[in-house]
Every structure is written in structure tokens, then in C-alpha cells.
Write an enzyme that holds these catalytic residues in place. Structure first.
Site, PDB file in Angstrom:
ATOM      1  N   GLY A 209       3.392  78.411  -5.500  1.00  0.00           N
ATOM      2  CA  GLY A 209       3.065  78.937  -6.868  1.00  0.00           C
ATOM      3  C   GLY A 209       1.879  79.360  -6.741  1.00  0.00           C
ATOM      4  N   ASN A 210       1.309  79.908  -8.236  1.00  0.00           N
ATOM      5  CA  ASN A 210      -0.038  80.396  -8.103  1.00  0.00           C
ATOM      6  C   ASN A 210      -0.699  79.758  -9.807  1.00  0.00           C
ATOM      7  OD1 ASN A 210       0.551  82.188 -10.671  1.00  0.00           O
ATOM      8  ND2 ASN A 210       1.958  82.899  -9.109  1.00  0.00           N
ATOM      9  N   ARG A 211      -1.980  80.046  -9.880  1.00  0.00           N
ATOM     10  CA  ARG A 211      -2.531  79.398 -11.093  1.00  0.00           C
ATOM     11  C   ARG A 211      -2.570  79.990 -12.323  1.00  0.00           C
ATOM     12  NH1 ARG A 211      -8.208  79.603  -8.646  1.00  0.00           N
ATOM     13  NH2 ARG A 211      -8.782  78.568 -10.569  1.00  0.00           N
ATOM     14  N   SER A 212      -1.363  80.802 -12.600  1.00  0.00           N
ATOM     15  CA  SER A 212      -1.445  81.642 -13.753  1.00  0.00           C
ATOM     16  C   SER A 212      -1.031  80.454 -15.066  1.00  0.00           C
ATOM     17  CB  SER A 212       0.007  82.446 -13.787  1.00  0.00           C
ATOM     18  OG  SER A 212       0.201  82.983 -15.174  1.00  0.00           O
ATOM     19  N   ALA A 276       2.500  86.806 -13.272  1.00  0.00           N
ATOM     20  CA  ALA A 276       1.896  86.624 -11.871  1.00  0.00           C
ATOM     21  C   ALA A 276       3.206  86.178 -10.915  1.00  0.00           C
ATOM     22  CB  ALA A 276       1.138  85.353 -11.810  1.00  0.00           C
TER      23      ALA A 276
END
Ligand code: CTP
Length: 400
Positions: A209-212, A276
Site C-alpha cells: 500500500g502507500n501513505r495516502s 495514489a
């Protein structure tokens, strides 16, 4: 500037226990820059007082139709200067009076006199709400152009559980903003906004995943709604509270997001890709949880398609360039390679414009203009500027 800023809102408050929420609502509207004048029915004043409203709005709160008001007739003066009449909470009795055109107090006389948009938020026990008489009042009010806030299923003060509970203040404010923005620069247009970070599964319990946080996408969706657009919010994983007053489509992976974008942009006027998106996904997601073996584990990743790039150029396409180095050079490449009309470049390594921040500092890139840096602003303000640009392009395109 928010759609509430400088707006003159007449708040009609009726005799329901939900009237206590109207005080918090008046306070929040006032804090958002609206000028709120309150009209209480005489039964509303059994639950809350005019002083409660004047204290939080610094504006008058009236009950009596015959309040002396030198040089003018009160209900006509109030009706003429309003940008919105919001009856919150609206009881079955007042809904019936409004629907039948009875003019027996200040609120009903003001309703008959005003040409401003009208919003009503019913609040009552389920039996009263579903009664044919109340439904007939609501149908009449809808026919005459009033916006009815749908009550929720839930526990009423009486303890009964049914549809009739008034939504909370945030939801009421979203509805008010949507009504005030209805004839705005994107009235009748459809805007698709993506927000949040995609998650690419590795196995049933893990993902890449990512930090959005979703904050920028949510601010954009709200700004589009406040310009009168019908908004479809395609929402991947987020940590911020989601906005209201729009269609929300939940997605998990980049492929899900792509399918949702392609489905909803078929009818849309603009796409704003604030999501994102993971550029890569694991080639295969395991069916069972991956076990520790004591050996290094290699995961092969394959590329996801570029969602923005594959959307046709017939609609206005807007993207972000989240960069950590060479911000302008990389963003310019994205403008061309994605066929975007606008790219908003931001340096995500900076705390004030990075993931999860409430502020953003962007540079606007478009085909025909040189890069334009905007000052550091709240994400809601950046969103308002972006929507101004989007609305201008949508107008240009619809006249082409
Ligand atoms: N985007 C997209 N589809 C992807 C990846 C990104 O539509 N598969 C969109 C993003 O929503 C954003 C813009 O393209 O509006 C730029 O995203 P960004 O992450 O900055 O760039 P990438 O295209 O992923 O390129 P890179 O990671 O190499 O910087």
C-alpha cells in the site's frame, strides 16, 4: 473561499428535541463565514432559546411575527435578504404548514415570502415520518423545489428505532453547501474524483500500500460538489473522514480503480486523479497466508496500467505529480505522457505538502502556460483553486 463564506442563511428551528443540534449547526455555519439569522417557532423555544442562537451567531434570533422592526416588515426583510432558508429540524406540523401555505407565524410567513432556495430536515418519530400526511407534505414541498434532507434510520429520543432521525451536523452542512452551490460553475456537470491509496494483495492478510490519507481527493470532491457538480468519488484506502453529498464508489486495487474510473467517466465532464495508485502489483496473490521459511523471499511485481493516460481526451483530465526530486521536470513529463489538461505538482517529501498534511503547495502545469507556483494553502483552498481551473476548461470544452 468556501461556498458558505458571506452567505446569508435563515435558520428556521422547530419544536423537536433535535433542535439542540441546530445550535451546533448555527455555530459551525457562523465559523465557516456564513451570516446566520435564526427564526424559532414558539415550540422550538421550549427546547432551545433565542439567546443560544444569538450567542453563537452574533445575529438576531426571532420568534414573534410582530416583532417591531422600524422602517421595514420583518418577515419580508428577512425573506428578501436570504441566500437560503434552512428549516432544521422540521417537525411534521411545520412541514404541513409550509406545504399548505399557512402563514400563522414568522417562519411560515418568511417561507411564503422568500425566493431563496429552501431546505428542510425532517426530525420526528418513525410513525409520524412514515404517515401518509407527512409524506404528502414532503411531496408537495419537493414539487415546489424544496430540498429535503433524508432522515436516518435510528434510535429517536423516544427510544423507538425507525426512519426519522435527523442527520448529524456535518451531514447537514454538506447538504447546505450542495444547495448553495447548485447553480455554481459546474452546475449540471459530472466530475469523477479518485482519492486514497490502492492496496495490492500479497496474500489474504497482507498487501502493498502507500501513505495516502485521501485528504486532497476529499477536498477536491467537496469543492466540485460545492460548484454544483454531480460528484462520483472513487475511494481507495483512506484515513480521513469521507465527504458527504456525493456518490461514493469503494475500490481496493489499482485494477478496481481503473474499472470504476472507466465506467464512471463514460458520462463525465472531468476526471481528477488525486488517488495514489500503485504502479506495481504482485504478479500473483497467494491463496493462503505466506509462512516464514527462514529464507529470503522474493516477490515479483508486474506493472499496473496508467489510469489517467488511458482515459480518452474528450473529458478534462487532471492529475497530480507526487515527486520527491526534480519536481517540475518530472511533472512536465507527466503532463505530456498522460495527455492531461492540468497537472498539479507537489513535493511529497516536504511535511507541509506531504502525505497526511492539511496543507499543500502545488505548481500548476498546463499545455499553454508556463508553470505557475501557488502559495502554501489549506487543502480545501487548493481544491477551490483547482476546481476554478477545471470549471473554466469544462466550459471551454462544452462550447468547442
Ligand atoms: N496515476 C494513474 N495511474 C497510475 C499511476 C498514477 O492514473 N497507474 C495518476 C495519479 O493519480 C496522478 C498521476 O497519475 O494523478 C501521477 O501519479 P504519480 O504517482 O505522481 O506518478 P506515476 O505516473 O506513478 O509515475 P512515477 O511513479 O514514475 O513518478
Amino acid at each position: 473561499m468556501s461556498v458558505l463564506s458571506g452567505k446569508r442563511i435563515l435558520l428556521g428551528v422547530c419544536g423537536s428535541i433535535a433542535a439542540f443540534k441546530a445550535v451546533a449547526l448555527a455555530s459551525q455555519l457562523n465559523q465557516a463565514g456564513a451570516e446566520v439569522t435564526t427564526i424559532l417557532t414558539k415550540d422550538a423555544a421550549r427546547f432551545v432559546t433565542p439567546l443560544s442562537f444569538t450567542s453563537v451567531t452574533q445575529q438576531p434570533a426571532y420568534i414573534d411575527l410582530f416583532t417591531p422592526d422600524p422602517g421595514r416588515i420583518l418577515h419580508i426583510a428577512l425573506a428578501e435578504k436570504a441566500d437560503l432558508l434552512a428549516v432544521i429540524p422540521a417537525t411534521a406540523h411545520t412541514l404541513a404548514r409550509l406545504a399548505q401555505g399557512l402563514s400563522d407565524d414568522l417562519l411560515t410567513c418568511t417561507y411564503l415570502s422568500t425566493r431563496a432556495p429552501v431546505l428542510v430536515a425532517p426530525a420526528m418519530d418513525g410513525g409520524m415520518y412514515s404517515n401518509a400526511a407527512t409524506q404528502a407534505s414532503l411531496a408537495t414541498l419537493r414539487d415546489s423545489g424544496a430540498h429535503v434532507v433524508e432522515p436516518l434510520e435510528g434510535r429517536a429520543a423516544s427510544g423507538l428505532v425507525a426512519k426519522g432521525r435527523m442527520p448529524e451536523v456535518d451531514a447537514l452542512i454538506a447538504e447546505i453547501r450542495a444547495v448553495l452551490g447548485k447553480n455554481g460553475s459546474l452546475s449540471g456537470k459530472i466530475v469523477v474524483v479518485t482519492a486514497g491509496g490502492t492496496q495490492e494483495p500479497l496474500d489474504p492478510v497482507r498487501y502493498i500500500g502507500n501513505r495516502s490519507s485521501g485528504k486532497m481527493g476529499f477536498a477536491l470532491a467537496e469543492a466540485a460538489r460545492d460548484c454544483g457538480a454531480r460528484v462520483v468519488l472513487i475511494k481507495a484506502a483512506t484515513t480521513a473522514p469521507p465527504p458527504l453529498g456525493m456518490t461514493s464508489v469503494p475500490v481496493t486495487t489499482a485494477a478496481d480503480m481503473q474499472a470504476a474510473v472507466n465506467e464512471h467517466t463514460a458520462q463525465a465532464d472531468a476526471l481528477i486523479m488525486a488517488g495514489a495508485v500503485a504502479d506495481y502489483r504482485p504478479e500473483t496473490a497467494r491463496d493462503q497466508k505466506t509462512k516464514r521459511t527462514g529464507d529470503p523471499l522474493a516477490i515479483r511485481l508486474v506493472e499496473n496500467e496508467d489510469i489517467l493516460a488511458q482515459v480518452p481526451r474528450t473529458l478534462v483530465k487532471v492529475g497530480f505529480a507526487a515527486e520527491t526530486e526534480d519536481v517540475l521536470k518530472n511533472a512536465e513529463k507527466k503532463l505530456t505522457s498522460k495527455g492531461a489538461d492540468l497537472i498539479f505538482a507537489n513535493d511529497v517529501s516536504h511535511p507541509e505538502s506531504g502525505f497526511g498534511a492539511d496543507t499543500n503547495r502545488v505548481v500548476v502545469l498546463s499545455k499553454d502556460h508556463s508553470p505557475e507556483p501557488l502559495p502554501l494553502m489549506a487543502k480545501s483552498e487548493v481544491a477551490a483553486v483547482i476546481l476554478e481551473r477545471v470549471a473554466a476548461l469544462v466550459q471551454e470544452r462544452s462550447h468547442a
